[in-house]
Design a protein around this motif. Structure first.
Motif, PDB file in Angstrom:
ATOM      1  N   TRP A 191      57.536  16.013  22.784  1.00  0.00           N
ATOM      2  CA  TRP A 191      57.988  15.993  21.384  1.00  0.00           C
ATOM      3  C   TRP A 191      57.147  15.009  20.568  1.00  0.00           C
ATOM      4  O   TRP A 191      56.693  15.335  19.467  1.00  0.00           O
ATOM      5  CB  TRP A 191      59.468  15.608  21.323  1.00  0.00           C
ATOM      6  CG  TRP A 191      60.031  15.626  19.938  1.00  0.00           C
ATOM      7  CD1 TRP A 191      60.327  14.562  19.135  1.00  0.00           C
ATOM      8  CD2 TRP A 191      60.352  16.796  19.153  1.00  0.00           C
ATOM      9  NE1 TRP A 191      60.820  14.978  17.927  1.00  0.00           N
ATOM     10  CE2 TRP A 191      60.850  16.348  17.907  1.00  0.00           C
ATOM     11  CE3 TRP A 191      60.269  18.167  19.395  1.00  0.00           C
ATOM     12  CZ2 TRP A 191      61.245  17.222  16.910  1.00  0.00           C
ATOM     13  CZ3 TRP A 191      60.674  19.046  18.393  1.00  0.00           C
ATOM     14  CH2 TRP A 191      61.152  18.573  17.165  1.00  0.00           C
ATOM     15  N   ARG A 192      56.915  13.828  21.135  1.00  0.00           N
ATOM     16  CA  ARG A 192      56.136  12.793  20.439  1.00  0.00           C
ATOM     17  C   ARG A 192      54.714  13.272  20.149  1.00  0.00           C
ATOM     18  O   ARG A 192      54.156  13.008  19.088  1.00  0.00           O
ATOM     19  CB  ARG A 192      56.097  11.519  21.294  1.00  0.00           C
ATOM     20  CG  ARG A 192      55.503  10.302  20.608  1.00  0.00           C
ATOM     21  CD  ARG A 192      55.575   9.063  21.479  1.00  0.00           C
ATOM     22  NE  ARG A 192      54.822   9.207  22.709  1.00  0.00           N
ATOM     23  CZ  ARG A 192      53.497   9.085  22.800  1.00  0.00           C
ATOM     24  NH1 ARG A 192      52.783   8.823  21.733  1.00  0.00           N
ATOM     25  NH2 ARG A 192      52.888   9.215  23.962  1.00  0.00           N
ATOM     26  N   GLU A 193      54.151  14.029  21.101  1.00  0.00           N
ATOM     27  CA  GLU A 193      52.781  14.520  20.928  1.00  0.00           C
ATOM     28  C   GLU A 193      52.723  15.848  20.161  1.00  0.00           C
ATOM     29  O   GLU A 193      51.664  16.458  20.057  1.00  0.00           O
ATOM     30  CB  GLU A 193      52.115  14.687  22.301  1.00  0.00           C
ATOM     31  CG  GLU A 193      51.900  13.370  23.024  1.00  0.00           C
ATOM     32  CD  GLU A 193      51.290  13.554  24.405  1.00  0.00           C
ATOM     33  OE1 GLU A 193      50.842  14.680  24.730  1.00  0.00           O
ATOM     34  OE2 GLU A 193      51.265  12.573  25.155  1.00  0.00           O
ATOM     35  N   LYS A 194      53.903  16.297  19.668  1.00  0.00           N
ATOM     36  CA  LYS A 194      53.982  17.550  18.889  1.00  0.00           C
ATOM     37  C   LYS A 194      53.428  18.753  19.663  1.00  0.00           C
ATOM     38  O   LYS A 194      52.734  19.605  19.118  1.00  0.00           O
ATOM     39  CB  LYS A 194      53.256  17.407  17.544  1.00  0.00           C
ATOM     40  CG  LYS A 194      53.861  16.344  16.634  1.00  0.00           C
ATOM     41  CD  LYS A 194      53.112  16.257  15.321  1.00  0.00           C
ATOM     42  CE  LYS A 194      53.816  15.376  14.306  1.00  0.00           C
ATOM     43  NZ  LYS A 194      54.116  14.024  14.763  1.00  0.00           N
ATOM     44  N   ARG A 195      53.769  18.822  20.946  1.00  0.00           N
ATOM     45  CA  ARG A 195      53.283  19.925  21.779  1.00  0.00           C
ATOM     46  C   ARG A 195      54.356  20.987  21.984  1.00  0.00           C
ATOM     47  O   ARG A 195      54.123  21.996  22.640  1.00  0.00           O
ATOM     48  CB  ARG A 195      52.790  19.383  23.118  1.00  0.00           C
ATOM     49  CG  ARG A 195      51.564  18.491  22.882  1.00  0.00           C
ATOM     50  CD  ARG A 195      51.059  17.854  24.114  1.00  0.00           C
ATOM     51  NE  ARG A 195      50.550  18.840  25.052  1.00  0.00           N
ATOM     52  CZ  ARG A 195      50.209  18.538  26.300  1.00  0.00           C
ATOM     53  NH1 ARG A 195      50.310  17.305  26.735  1.00  0.00           N
ATOM     54  NH2 ARG A 195      49.761  19.476  27.097  1.00  0.00           N
ATOM     55  N   VAL A 196      55.542  20.736  21.429  1.00  0.00           N
ATOM     56  CA  VAL A 196      56.640  21.716  21.497  1.00  0.00           C
ATOM     57  C   VAL A 196      57.369  21.730  20.166  1.00  0.00           C
ATOM     58  O   VAL A 196      57.338  20.747  19.423  1.00  0.00           O
ATOM     59  CB  VAL A 196      57.664  21.373  22.617  1.00  0.00           C
ATOM     60  CG1 VAL A 196      57.067  21.554  23.998  1.00  0.00           C
ATOM     61  CG2 VAL A 196      58.203  19.956  22.454  1.00  0.00           C
ATOM     62  N   SER A 197      58.008  22.857  19.883  1.00  0.00           N
ATOM     63  CA  SER A 197      58.862  22.927  18.691  1.00  0.00           C
ATOM     64  C   SER A 197      60.311  22.988  19.166  1.00  0.00           C
ATOM     65  O   SER A 197      60.586  23.306  20.320  1.00  0.00           O
ATOM     66  CB  SER A 197      58.536  24.178  17.873  1.00  0.00           C
ATOM     67  OG  SER A 197      58.935  25.341  18.591  1.00  0.00           O
ATOM     68  N   MET A 198      61.234  22.701  18.256  1.00  0.00           N
ATOM     69  CA  MET A 198      62.651  22.763  18.602  1.00  0.00           C
ATOM     70  C   MET A 198      63.026  24.188  19.017  1.00  0.00           C
ATOM     71  O   MET A 198      63.793  24.388  19.959  1.00  0.00           O
ATOM     72  CB  MET A 198      63.492  22.293  17.406  1.00  0.00           C
ATOM     73  CG  MET A 198      64.902  21.888  17.756  1.00  0.00           C
ATOM     74  SD  MET A 198      65.045  20.619  19.044  1.00  0.00           S
ATOM     75  CE  MET A 198      64.740  19.102  18.172  1.00  0.00           C
ATOM     76  N   ASP A 199      62.461  25.185  18.332  1.00  0.00           N
ATOM     77  CA  ASP A 199      62.750  26.587  18.674  1.00  0.00           C
ATOM     78  C   ASP A 199      62.309  26.930  20.091  1.00  0.00           C
ATOM     79  O   ASP A 199      63.021  27.604  20.834  1.00  0.00           O
ATOM     80  CB  ASP A 199      62.055  27.546  17.686  1.00  0.00           C
ATOM     81  CG  ASP A 199      62.751  27.565  16.322  1.00  0.00           C
ATOM     82  OD1 ASP A 199      63.872  27.019  16.225  1.00  0.00           O
ATOM     83  OD2 ASP A 199      62.167  28.101  15.368  1.00  0.00           O
ATOM     84  N   GLU A 200      61.107  26.463  20.456  1.00  0.00           N
ATOM     85  CA  GLU A 200      60.616  26.730  21.825  1.00  0.00           C
ATOM     86  C   GLU A 200      61.523  26.070  22.859  1.00  0.00           C
ATOM     87  O   GLU A 200      61.871  26.679  23.868  1.00  0.00           O
ATOM     88  CB  GLU A 200      59.196  26.170  21.999  1.00  0.00           C
ATOM     89  CG  GLU A 200      58.117  26.943  21.274  1.00  0.00           C
ATOM     90  CD  GLU A 200      56.785  26.224  21.365  1.00  0.00           C
ATOM     91  OE1 GLU A 200      55.796  26.907  21.664  1.00  0.00           O
ATOM     92  OE2 GLU A 200      56.717  24.991  21.144  1.00  0.00           O
ATOM     93  N   LEU A 201      61.901  24.833  22.587  1.00  0.00           N
ATOM     94  CA  LEU A 201      62.766  24.121  23.534  1.00  0.00           C
ATOM     95  C   LEU A 201      64.097  24.840  23.696  1.00  0.00           C
ATOM     96  O   LEU A 201      64.584  25.023  24.813  1.00  0.00           O
ATOM     97  CB  LEU A 201      62.988  22.672  23.073  1.00  0.00           C
ATOM     98  CG  LEU A 201      61.789  21.728  23.221  1.00  0.00           C
ATOM     99  CD1 LEU A 201      62.070  20.402  22.523  1.00  0.00           C
ATOM    100  CD2 LEU A 201      61.456  21.500  24.698  1.00  0.00           C
ATOM    101  N   TRP A 202      64.702  25.271  22.567  1.00  0.00           N
ATOM    102  CA  TRP A 202      65.980  25.990  22.639  1.00  0.00           C
ATOM    103  C   TRP A 202      65.823  27.295  23.418  1.00  0.00           C
ATOM    104  O   TRP A 202      66.682  27.660  24.216  1.00  0.00           O
ATOM    105  CB  TRP A 202      66.518  26.312  21.237  1.00  0.00           C
ATOM    106  CG  TRP A 202      67.275  25.178  20.599  1.00  0.00           C
ATOM    107  CD1 TRP A 202      66.999  24.577  19.406  1.00  0.00           C
ATOM    108  CD2 TRP A 202      68.418  24.495  21.133  1.00  0.00           C
ATOM    109  NE1 TRP A 202      67.897  23.568  19.163  1.00  0.00           N
ATOM    110  CE2 TRP A 202      68.785  23.495  20.205  1.00  0.00           C
ATOM    111  CE3 TRP A 202      69.169  24.623  22.300  1.00  0.00           C
ATOM    112  CZ2 TRP A 202      69.859  22.630  20.401  1.00  0.00           C
ATOM    113  CZ3 TRP A 202      70.239  23.764  22.508  1.00  0.00           C
ATOM    114  CH2 TRP A 202      70.567  22.787  21.557  1.00  0.00           C
ATOM    115  N   HIS A 203      64.726  28.000  23.157  1.00  0.00           N
ATOM    116  CA  HIS A 203      64.494  29.279  23.836  1.00  0.00           C
ATOM    117  C   HIS A 203      64.482  29.100  25.355  1.00  0.00           C
ATOM    118  O   HIS A 203      65.181  29.803  26.085  1.00  0.00           O
ATOM    119  CB  HIS A 203      63.176  29.900  23.368  1.00  0.00           C
ATOM    120  CG  HIS A 203      62.803  31.135  24.136  1.00  0.00           C
ATOM    121  ND1 HIS A 203      63.458  32.343  23.967  1.00  0.00           N
ATOM    122  CD2 HIS A 203      61.875  31.344  25.104  1.00  0.00           C
ATOM    123  CE1 HIS A 203      62.937  33.236  24.795  1.00  0.00           C
ATOM    124  NE2 HIS A 203      61.973  32.654  25.495  1.00  0.00           N
TER     125      HIS A 203
END
Length: 199
Positions: A168-180
């Motif tokens: 998350w800190r490195e902006k390598r994932v989005s909240m949508d991807e994590l939820w998916h």
């Protein structure tokens, strides 16, 4: 025979890691591998896997060696975290995902840790990366983070949390991807409080 040896060496140069079955497919004799090893022109990496002694090897060489023998297996969990540079852990085993009913791979080296998946959990969120000239299937960052929460009892919750915060800190994932992937791995309820506390 020298012409045959040269063809095998050329093949090893373009394919990085070769197996006896590769030679058979090219109409080349397998016995030549042993002779080339004796001559010092090839080295035996492990049972059934050969390479030129001068081939460049990256820090993820063990993943390439494993993928060359088991191209359908998927690098996951701690090995995927290490590949994505999201952990300070340095696993001595290669963590592999295979189908539920598949026979577990058996190799001398590197040691393997087998995790069984089925359906979408086996196929979704898998990327192919070139490592030392070999295509390697690896879970993507968001999928790896969700897998870590799913298998937190095996790898430790602190490792899963480190992966979540770093990605998350490195902006390598989005909240949508994590939820998916949290939903896919059936850990949405487990991950929710940690995801909601992300800055």
């Amino acid at each position: 025979m020298e012409n045959t040896y040269q063809r095998i060496l050329d093949f090893a140069h373009t394919h990085a890691l070769i197996r006896p079955s590769d030679l058979a497919a090219q109409g080349l004799p397998r016995v030549a591998l042993t002779r080339l090893v004796r001559r010092g022109q090839l080295i035996r990496i492990s049972r059934g896997l050969y390479a030129r002694p001068d081939r460049p090897v990256s820090e993820h060489g063990a993943l390439a060696e494993t993928a060359r023998k088991y191209p359908h297996a998927i690098v996951c969990l701690l090995s995927a975290l290490r590949f994505h540079d999201l952990t300070t852990q340095s696993p001595f085993e290669v963590w592999l995902a295979i189908p539920n009913k598949a026979r577990a791979p058996r190799i001398d080296y590197p040691p393997l840790r087998i995790i069984r998946f089925s359906g979408a959990a086996l196929t979704e969120g898998v990327e192919v990366h070139q490592i030392d000239g070999v295509p390697v299937r690896i879970t993507n960052v968001a999928r790896t983070v969700a897998d870590c929460f799913k298998y937190r009892n095996k790898i430790g919750l602190e490792v899963a949390l480190e992966a979540l915060h770093e990605s998350w800190r490195e902006k390598r994932v989005s909240m949508d991807e994590l939820w998916h992937y949290a939903s896919l791995c059936r850990v949405a309820n487990v991950m929710r409080p940690y995801m909601e506390s992300l800055p």
